[in-house]
Motif scaffolding. Structure first.
Motif, PDB file in Angstrom:
ATOM      1  N   LEU A  84       0.822  -1.203   0.000  1.00 33.03           N
ATOM      2  CA  LEU A  84       0.000   0.000   0.000  1.00 33.03           C
ATOM      3  C   LEU A  84       0.856   1.252   0.000  1.00 33.03           C
ATOM      4  O   LEU A  84       1.834   1.347   0.736  1.00 33.03           O
ATOM      5  N   ARG A  86       0.085   5.372   0.263  1.00 37.00           N
ATOM      6  CA  ARG A  86      -0.937   6.402   0.375  1.00 37.00           C
ATOM      7  C   ARG A  86      -0.280   7.731   0.716  1.00 37.00           C
ATOM      8  O   ARG A  86       0.517   7.809   1.639  1.00 37.00           O
ATOM      9  N   TYR A  95      -4.504  13.563  -3.197  1.00 41.28           N
ATOM     10  CA  TYR A  95      -4.665  12.279  -2.518  1.00 41.28           C
ATOM     11  C   TYR A  95      -4.275  11.182  -3.490  1.00 41.28           C
ATOM     12  O   TYR A  95      -4.780  11.135  -4.615  1.00 41.28           O
ATOM     13  N   GLU A  97      -3.613   6.939  -3.656  1.00 44.21           N
ATOM     14  CA  GLU A  97      -3.614   5.641  -3.000  1.00 44.21           C
ATOM     15  C   GLU A  97      -3.374   4.562  -4.050  1.00 44.21           C
ATOM     16  O   GLU A  97      -4.084   4.485  -5.046  1.00 44.21           O
TER      17      GLU A  97
END
Ligand SMILES: [Zn+2]
Length: 129
Positions: A84, A86, A95, A97
């Motif tokens: 992951l 982010r 943003y 992700e």
């Protein structure tokens, strides 16, 4: 998701295992051992493992304007480890992700956009911060 998960290690081979807390335990998939060493209980179905986290604050006050996480997350739902990334960049209203399959490197989810689109339903996670 309100199931409590128990993250534990196999007593015999040390494999990290995650099991729903209130369900009957199954033997270790690696060696068949029933015994466990309990470490912690997690909620919301996501364990945070070995994360790197960066935060930036203006003058050390208020909400961080920059918040990045990179690391491995275990998704109980899929019973898979995911990579992951982010990034929350409040200064640039950005943003990002990205979730990848740890084994194949394949991108499972990629989400980029203005941060304002993500406010109100942000990450609600359990783990070291
Ligand atoms: Zn085992």
């Amino acid at each position: 998701m309100n199931t409590d998960y128990q993250v534990s290690k196999c007593k015999k081979c040390g494999a990290t295992l995650s099991e729903p807390k209130n369900e009957q335990r199954t033997p270790c998939p690696v060696c068949g051992e029933m015994g466990r060493i309990h470490e912690e209980t997690l909620k919301d179905g996501i364990a945070v493992y070995d994360h790197m986290r960066m935060k930036g604050k203006h003058g050390g006050k208020g909400k961080p304007f920059f918040d990045a996480r990179v690391g491995a997350d275990y998704y109980f739902k899929d019973k898979e480890w995911r990579h992951l990334e982010r990034v929350i960049d409040r200064d640039n209203n950005l943003y990002v992700e990205i979730i990848k399959d740890m084994k194949t490197g394949e991108i499972i989810k990629e989400d980029r956009g203005p941060l304002t689109d993500h406010q109100g339903h942000g990450p609600n996670r359990v783990g070291p911060s």
